[in-house]
Design a protein around this motif. Structure first.
Motif, PDB file in Angstrom:
ATOM      1  N   ALA A 164      -5.922   7.210   2.607  1.00 22.15           N
ATOM      2  CA  ALA A 164      -6.821   6.157   3.090  1.00 22.15           C
ATOM      3  C   ALA A 164      -6.367   5.634   4.451  1.00 22.15           C
ATOM      4  O   ALA A 164      -7.184   5.451   5.364  1.00 22.15           O
ATOM      5  CB  ALA A 164      -6.858   5.012   2.080  1.00 22.15           C
ATOM      6  N   LEU A 165      -5.088   5.434   4.612  1.00 19.94           N
ATOM      7  CA  LEU A 165      -4.572   4.941   5.884  1.00 19.94           C
ATOM      8  C   LEU A 165      -4.820   5.935   7.003  1.00 19.94           C
ATOM      9  O   LEU A 165      -5.161   5.560   8.125  1.00 19.94           O
ATOM     10  CB  LEU A 165      -3.072   4.672   5.765  1.00 19.94           C
ATOM     11  N   LYS A 166      -4.660   7.213   6.667  1.00 17.61           N
ATOM     12  CA  LYS A 166      -4.893   8.233   7.689  1.00 17.61           C
ATOM     13  C   LYS A 166      -6.336   8.209   8.144  1.00 17.61           C
ATOM     14  O   LYS A 166      -6.621   8.385   9.326  1.00 17.61           O
ATOM     15  CB  LYS A 166      -4.537   9.606   7.142  1.00 17.61           C
ATOM     16  N   THR A 167      -7.245   8.000   7.187  1.00 17.91           N
ATOM     17  CA  THR A 167      -8.651   7.908   7.573  1.00 17.91           C
ATOM     18  C   THR A 167      -8.860   6.759   8.528  1.00 17.91           C
ATOM     19  O   THR A 167      -9.537   6.907   9.556  1.00 17.91           O
ATOM     20  CB  THR A 167      -9.521   7.673   6.331  1.00 17.91           C
ATOM     21  N   ILE A 168      -8.282   5.639   8.193  1.00 17.91           N
ATOM     22  CA  ILE A 168      -8.460   4.463   9.026  1.00 17.91           C
ATOM     23  C   ILE A 168      -7.888   4.701  10.409  1.00 17.91           C
ATOM     24  O   ILE A 168      -8.509   4.392  11.435  1.00 17.91           O
ATOM     25  CB  ILE A 168      -7.785   3.237   8.364  1.00 17.91           C
ATOM     26  N   VAL A 169      -6.718   5.292  10.434  1.00 21.74           N
ATOM     27  CA  VAL A 169      -6.064   5.533  11.720  1.00 21.74           C
ATOM     28  C   VAL A 169      -6.880   6.499  12.557  1.00 21.74           C
ATOM     29  O   VAL A 169      -7.077   6.310  13.755  1.00 21.74           O
ATOM     30  CB  VAL A 169      -4.645   6.072  11.476  1.00 21.74           C
ATOM     31  N   ARG A 189       7.521   6.578   4.183  1.00 20.91           N
ATOM     32  CA  ARG A 189       7.657   6.717   5.636  1.00 20.91           C
ATOM     33  C   ARG A 189       6.303   6.979   6.283  1.00 20.91           C
ATOM     34  O   ARG A 189       6.012   6.471   7.376  1.00 20.91           O
ATOM     35  CB  ARG A 189       8.619   7.861   5.963  1.00 20.91           C
ATOM     36  N   GLN A 190       5.473   7.789   5.598  1.00 21.77           N
ATOM     37  CA  GLN A 190       4.133   8.077   6.126  1.00 21.77           C
ATOM     38  C   GLN A 190       3.324   6.801   6.261  1.00 21.77           C
ATOM     39  O   GLN A 190       2.593   6.610   7.249  1.00 21.77           O
ATOM     40  CB  GLN A 190       3.407   9.044   5.202  1.00 21.77           C
ATOM     41  N   VAL A 191       3.459   5.947   5.261  1.00 22.74           N
ATOM     42  CA  VAL A 191       2.741   4.671   5.318  1.00 22.74           C
ATOM     43  C   VAL A 191       3.229   3.863   6.505  1.00 22.74           C
ATOM     44  O   VAL A 191       2.431   3.267   7.248  1.00 22.74           O
ATOM     45  CB  VAL A 191       2.938   3.903   3.993  1.00 22.74           C
TER      46      VAL A 191
END
Lengths: 154, 360
Positions: free
Chosen positions: A145-150, B241-243
């Motif tokens: 989800a964070l990757k999508t946002i980023v 770490r990815q987060v």
């Protein structure tokens, strides 16, 4: 043509689907918590006060709110809501190799896992192992989800 | 199972140290009790043992004769006296009364060879008795031990007969516990409450470790608890770490774009992605390259759309044609800009690959 298209495609996704897999449920909750929080952060404090701590706080808060059914989620929420200023979430633990005994090694590793998991220190071994499984899965979802946002914002 | 065999062998060796007399006495007593309990088999047994003893005695007798002839006259008296006792023994045994002491006494006078013969004979009878036990009592634990023993040599069988009696008592106590915790006690393992609970706990833990093994990629190659735990720790640290990395990129990148970040579009995209990739998601971490492909396609779409667009219905495109905007839901209040050509082509590829339809 619209009707043709609809009739052709049997798969229809309504706004509020009745049966959601837990990963979907989590992702929805997570993004619904995080995105408004980030927007608010961005709008209120214009780049001066935004630092890693606050962002991390929001991220963790979103995770905690979306994973209330697990012990680690509840613990995380507790920790975040009680002590905001402390950013002691550095998870680098030193592996103390005191004993070369196999049991001793395993014990050390269990302790390390306990420290990684939020709230792991208060759990016993069995509980911690099952919670770790959940935690891993939800971390993966959070990462995606964070990757999508980023990706969307850069 | 192999371990239990090995332990039995070692136990049998230790048993050899125990005096033969005591063991044989005990075995005889067992047989005697068994014989008394069962009526049908008893007569058979007695006959069997009667013949045994006769054979034994005859062999002993012949042996003694040989000895007597071999030696000087001094032994004549002893021979005579022993002969008397042996007569007495023969008479007693022929009347089919089992007197363990006497038979054992006779046996003890023999050489090793005869002892071996007698033991073998006893074993044969014991096998019979044990089979009776099996049919009579039918305890699970004992059945297991019986099946184990059939594959073994005769030597260990005698020793194990003493253990089966112990096992029966264990089996009884275990049956009571079988309703609650289904833990099978193996040979030589204690069956008190604490160790059973301990064993159940250990089995639970190993189950959970197996589940974690499936969850963490790359855990299959590593064996042993320590290695697996290492992998799990590494994986959790990697995810965390990815987060953190994505946190940092969110800060570093200009956050003005957060304003255009549309929650519903994001949700739409994520739920679509999940629907497509759900099976993989459930099992393991999805392939990042696949995600990248989806993301790069769609991020153009999201960026180009105006932020006022909230509930944009996304219809699937035809193979050849472009997005037909006139088809859009009449409930839609805001107007939609004409899509840029790049959007068309990219979204076309996206929708062709996923072929999903949305309806609001």
């Amino acid at each position: 043509m619209e009707r043709q298209i609809i009739s052709k495609k049997k798969q229809v996704f309504s706004v509020e689907p009745t049966k959601l897999s837990p990963s979907e449920v989590f992702t929805r909750k997570y993004t619904s918590h995080l995105v408004p929080a980030l927007k608010k952060l961005n709008m209120d404090k214009n780049s001066s006060q935004i630092n890693q701590v606050t962002v991390k706080h929001e991220v963790d808060m979103a995770l905690a709110l979306s994973a209330q059914e697990f012990a680690w989620g509840r613990f995380l929420l507790q920790k975040l809501s009680s002590a905001d200023s402390k950013s002691s979430s550095s998870n680098q633990t030193q592996i103390l190799e005191r004993s070369n005994d196999e049991d001793g090694e395993i014990e050390e590793k269990m302790k390390e896992l306990q420290e990684l998991l939020p709230g792991g220190k208060e759990m016993n071994v069995e509980e911690m192992l099952s919670e770790i499984g959940n935690y891993i899965k939800y971390l993966e979802l959070q990462t995606s989800a964070l990757k999508t946002i980023v990706q969307d914002t850069t | 199972m192999l371990e239990s065999l090995v332990s039995l062998e070692s136990m049998s060796l230790s048993f050899m140290d125990v005096s033969v007399l005591e063991r044989l006495k005990w075995l005889q007593q067992q047989q005697y009790q068994q014989v008394q309990s069962s009526t049908n088999a008893s007569s058979e047994l007695l006959q069997f043992q009667g013949t045994n003893n006769d054979e034994l005695l005859q062999s002993n007798f012949s042996h003694f004769q040989m000895l007597g002839s071999g030696f000087a006259q001094n032994y004549g008296m002893g021979f005579g006296s022993s002969h008397d006792t042996m007569d007495g023994c023969i008479s007693r045994t022929s009347s089919c009364q089992m007197d363990p002491a006497d038979t054992i006494g006779v046996i003890l006078k023999n050489s090793e060879e005869n002892i071996a013969i007698s033991l073998k004979n006893k074993r044969k009878s014991e096998i019979k008795t044990r089979e009776e036990e099996k049919t009579e009592k039918k305890i699970k634990v004992e059945a297991e031990t019986e099946s184990n023993m059939k594959g073994k040599s005769n030597v260990s069988n005698t020793e194990s007969s003493s253990d089966t009696s112990k096992q029966t008592s264990k089996g009884a106590s275990e049956i009571q516990k079988l309703d609650y915790i289904h833990v099978r006690a193996r040979r030589g393992q204690a069956t008190d409450r604490h160790s059973l609970a301990e064993r159940a706990r250990r089995e639970k833990i190993s189950k959970k470790m197996k589940y974690l093994q499936d969850l963490v990629p790359g855990c299959n190659k590593v064996t042993g608890r320590a290695g697996m735990l290492d992998e799990i720790i590494n994986y959790v640290q990697c995810l965390q770490r990815q987060v953190e990395v994505s946190n940092e990129t969110m800060i570093i990148s200009p956050l003005t774009k957060f304003r255009s970040l549309n929650r519903d579009n994001l949700l739409q995209f994520l739920s679509m992605k999940l629907a497509v990739l759900n099976p993989e998601l459930e099992l393991a971490l999805e392939d990042l390259s696949v995600k990248q492909a989806y993301f790069t396609n769609l991020h153009v779409v999201v960026a180009s759309k105006p932020s006022t667009l909230v509930d944009a219905p996304l219809f699937p495109l035809d193979q050849q044609g472009s997005l037909d905007l006139s088809v859009i839901n009449p409930n839609q209040t805001t107007s939609i800009e004409a899509p840029s050509p790049s959007w068309e082509t990219q979204s076309k590829s996206l929708y062709n690959s996923s072929s999903l339809g949305y309806q609001y």
